[in-house]
Design a protein around this motif. Structure first.
Motif, mmCIF file in Angstrom:
data_model
loop_
_atom_site.group_PDB
_atom_site.id
_atom_site.type_symbol
_atom_site.label_atom_id
_atom_site.label_comp_id
_atom_site.label_asym_id
_atom_site.label_seq_id
_atom_site.Cartn_x
_atom_site.Cartn_y
_atom_site.Cartn_z
ATOM 1 N N ILE A 21 -4.827 -58.902 19.416
ATOM 2 C CA ILE A 21 -3.423 -58.866 18.982
ATOM 3 C C ILE A 21 -2.746 -60.193 19.315
ATOM 4 N N GLN A 22 -2.982 -60.711 20.511
ATOM 5 C CA GLN A 22 -2.390 -61.991 20.899
ATOM 6 C C GLN A 22 -2.893 -63.126 20.011
ATOM 7 N N GLU A 23 -4.170 -63.088 19.645
ATOM 8 C CA GLU A 23 -4.709 -64.119 18.764
ATOM 9 C C GLU A 23 -4.108 -64.015 17.369
ATOM 10 N N ALA A 24 -3.922 -62.801 16.875
ATOM 11 C CA ALA A 24 -3.314 -62.611 15.552
ATOM 12 C C ALA A 24 -1.867 -63.095 15.546
ATOM 13 N N VAL A 25 -1.143 -62.816 16.602
ATOM 14 C CA VAL A 25 0.245 -63.278 16.703
ATOM 15 C C VAL A 25 0.282 -64.801 16.742
ATOM 16 N N ALA A 26 -0.631 -65.411 17.478
ATOM 17 C CA ALA A 26 -0.669 -66.872 17.556
ATOM 18 C C ALA A 26 -1.005 -67.481 16.193
ATOM 19 N N ARG A 27 -1.941 -66.869 15.454
ATOM 20 C CA ARG A 27 -2.265 -67.369 14.122
ATOM 21 C C ARG A 27 -1.068 -67.242 13.184
ATOM 22 N N ARG A 28 -0.374 -66.104 13.266
ATOM 23 C CA ARG A 28 0.794 -65.885 12.419
ATOM 24 C C ARG A 28 1.891 -66.899 12.734
ATOM 25 N N ARG A 29 2.114 -67.171 14.011
ATOM 26 C CA ARG A 29 3.121 -68.164 14.392
ATOM 27 C C ARG A 29 2.724 -69.561 13.927
ATOM 28 N N ALA A 30 1.441 -69.862 13.998
ATOM 29 C CA ALA A 30 0.982 -71.177 13.551
ATOM 30 C C ALA A 30 1.191 -71.333 12.048
#
Length: 121
Positions: free
Chosen positions: A96-105
Protein backbone atom coordinates in the motif's frame (compact mmCIF):
# COMPACT_ATOMS: atom_id res chain seq x y z
CA UNK A 1 23.35 -8.12 41.24
CA UNK A 2 21.41 -6.03 38.74
CA UNK A 3 24.59 -5.51 36.72
CA UNK A 4 25.21 -9.27 36.60
CA UNK A 5 21.66 -9.96 35.39
CA UNK A 6 21.97 -7.22 32.79
CA UNK A 7 25.28 -8.59 31.51
CA UNK A 8 23.87 -12.12 31.34
CA UNK A 9 20.84 -10.95 29.37
CA UNK A 10 23.02 -9.02 26.91
CA UNK A 11 25.28 -12.03 26.45
CA UNK A 12 22.28 -14.34 25.96
CA UNK A 13 20.74 -11.95 23.43
CA UNK A 14 23.97 -11.79 21.44
CA UNK A 15 24.20 -15.59 21.34
CA UNK A 16 20.52 -16.17 20.50
CA UNK A 17 20.51 -13.63 17.68
CA UNK A 18 22.24 -16.31 15.59
CA UNK A 19 19.66 -19.00 16.32
CA UNK A 20 18.08 -20.40 13.14
CA UNK A 21 14.55 -19.18 13.85
CA UNK A 22 15.81 -15.71 14.79
CA UNK A 23 17.78 -15.52 11.54
CA UNK A 24 14.63 -16.57 9.70
CA UNK A 25 12.69 -13.83 11.49
CA UNK A 26 15.31 -11.27 10.53
CA UNK A 27 15.02 -12.33 6.90
CA UNK A 28 11.22 -12.42 6.79
CA UNK A 29 10.98 -8.93 8.30
CA UNK A 30 12.86 -7.37 5.37
CA UNK A 31 10.92 -6.08 2.37
CA UNK A 32 12.32 -8.81 0.14
CA UNK A 33 11.63 -11.54 2.67
CA UNK A 34 8.05 -10.61 3.57
CA UNK A 35 6.64 -12.88 0.89
CA UNK A 36 8.33 -15.87 2.51
CA UNK A 37 6.43 -15.52 5.80
CA UNK A 38 3.66 -17.98 4.93
CA UNK A 39 5.99 -20.66 3.50
CA UNK A 40 8.18 -20.24 6.59
CA UNK A 41 5.15 -21.20 8.68
CA UNK A 42 5.57 -24.72 7.30
CA UNK A 43 8.76 -25.01 9.34
CA UNK A 44 6.56 -25.11 12.43
CA UNK A 45 5.50 -28.65 11.50
CA UNK A 46 8.92 -30.28 12.11
CA UNK A 47 9.22 -28.41 15.41
CA UNK A 48 5.79 -29.66 16.43
CA UNK A 49 6.72 -33.23 15.49
CA UNK A 50 9.98 -32.95 17.43
CA UNK A 51 8.10 -31.72 20.50
CA UNK A 52 5.65 -34.62 20.17
CA UNK A 53 8.52 -37.11 19.86
CA UNK A 54 10.21 -35.67 22.95
CA UNK A 55 6.99 -35.88 24.98
CA UNK A 56 6.45 -39.48 23.87
CA UNK A 57 10.03 -40.33 24.81
CA UNK A 58 9.67 -38.69 28.23
CA UNK A 59 6.44 -40.58 28.91
CA UNK A 60 8.16 -43.83 27.94
CA UNK A 61 10.77 -43.24 30.63
CA UNK A 62 13.24 -41.03 28.78
CA UNK A 63 15.53 -38.49 30.40
CA UNK A 64 14.01 -35.42 32.00
CA UNK A 65 16.23 -32.96 30.15
CA UNK A 66 14.07 -33.57 27.08
CA UNK A 67 11.53 -31.26 28.73
CA UNK A 68 13.82 -28.38 27.76
CA UNK A 69 13.66 -29.49 24.14
CA UNK A 70 9.88 -29.70 24.38
CA UNK A 71 9.78 -26.08 25.57
CA UNK A 72 12.20 -24.98 22.85
CA UNK A 73 10.28 -26.76 20.10
CA UNK A 74 6.93 -25.50 21.36
CA UNK A 75 8.25 -21.92 21.54
CA UNK A 76 9.64 -22.12 17.99
CA UNK A 77 6.34 -23.58 16.76
CA UNK A 78 4.43 -20.67 18.27
CA UNK A 79 6.89 -18.10 16.88
CA UNK A 80 6.80 -19.51 13.36
CA UNK A 81 3.03 -19.88 13.37
CA UNK A 82 2.48 -16.28 14.45
CA UNK A 83 5.14 -14.93 12.11
CA UNK A 84 3.16 -15.92 8.99
CA UNK A 85 0.11 -13.69 9.51
CA UNK A 86 2.29 -10.86 10.80
CA UNK A 87 4.41 -10.90 7.64
CA UNK A 88 1.25 -10.92 5.51
CA UNK A 89 0.04 -7.79 7.30
CA UNK A 90 3.46 -6.15 6.90
CA UNK A 91 3.51 -7.10 3.20
CA UNK A 92 0.08 -5.59 2.61
CA UNK A 93 1.17 -2.42 4.41
CA UNK A 94 4.38 -2.20 2.36
CA UNK A 95 2.52 -2.68 -0.93
CA UNK A 96 0.00 0.00 0.00
CA UNK A 97 2.82 2.41 0.86
CA UNK A 98 4.55 1.62 -2.43
CA UNK A 99 1.33 2.19 -4.39
CA UNK A 100 0.78 5.52 -2.65
CA UNK A 101 4.36 6.56 -3.43
CA UNK A 102 3.92 5.61 -7.10
CA UNK A 103 0.65 7.54 -7.27
CA UNK A 104 2.27 10.61 -5.71
CA UNK A 105 5.18 10.38 -8.12
CA UNK A 106 2.81 10.24 -11.10
CA UNK A 107 0.81 13.20 -9.82
CA UNK A 108 3.90 15.31 -9.20
CA UNK A 109 5.15 14.40 -12.67
CA UNK A 110 1.98 15.77 -14.25
CA UNK A 111 2.07 18.96 -12.20
CA UNK A 112 5.58 19.91 -13.28
CA UNK A 113 5.91 21.60 -16.67
CA UNK A 114 7.77 19.59 -19.24
CA UNK A 115 10.90 20.98 -20.82
CA UNK A 116 9.68 20.43 -24.35
CA UNK A 117 6.55 22.46 -23.63
CA UNK A 118 8.49 25.67 -23.00
CA UNK A 119 8.21 28.37 -25.62
CA UNK A 120 11.52 29.97 -26.50
CA UNK A 121 11.42 33.51 -27.93
Amino acid sequence: MFRLIWAASVWTHSILSYAPTNLLFAFTRTRRGLRWGIPAMLLAIPYLLAAYWCVATIEAGGPGWLNLLVLLCAWNTIKLTLNGPITVILLIRARIQEAVARRRARRSEYKQPHEYAEVHP
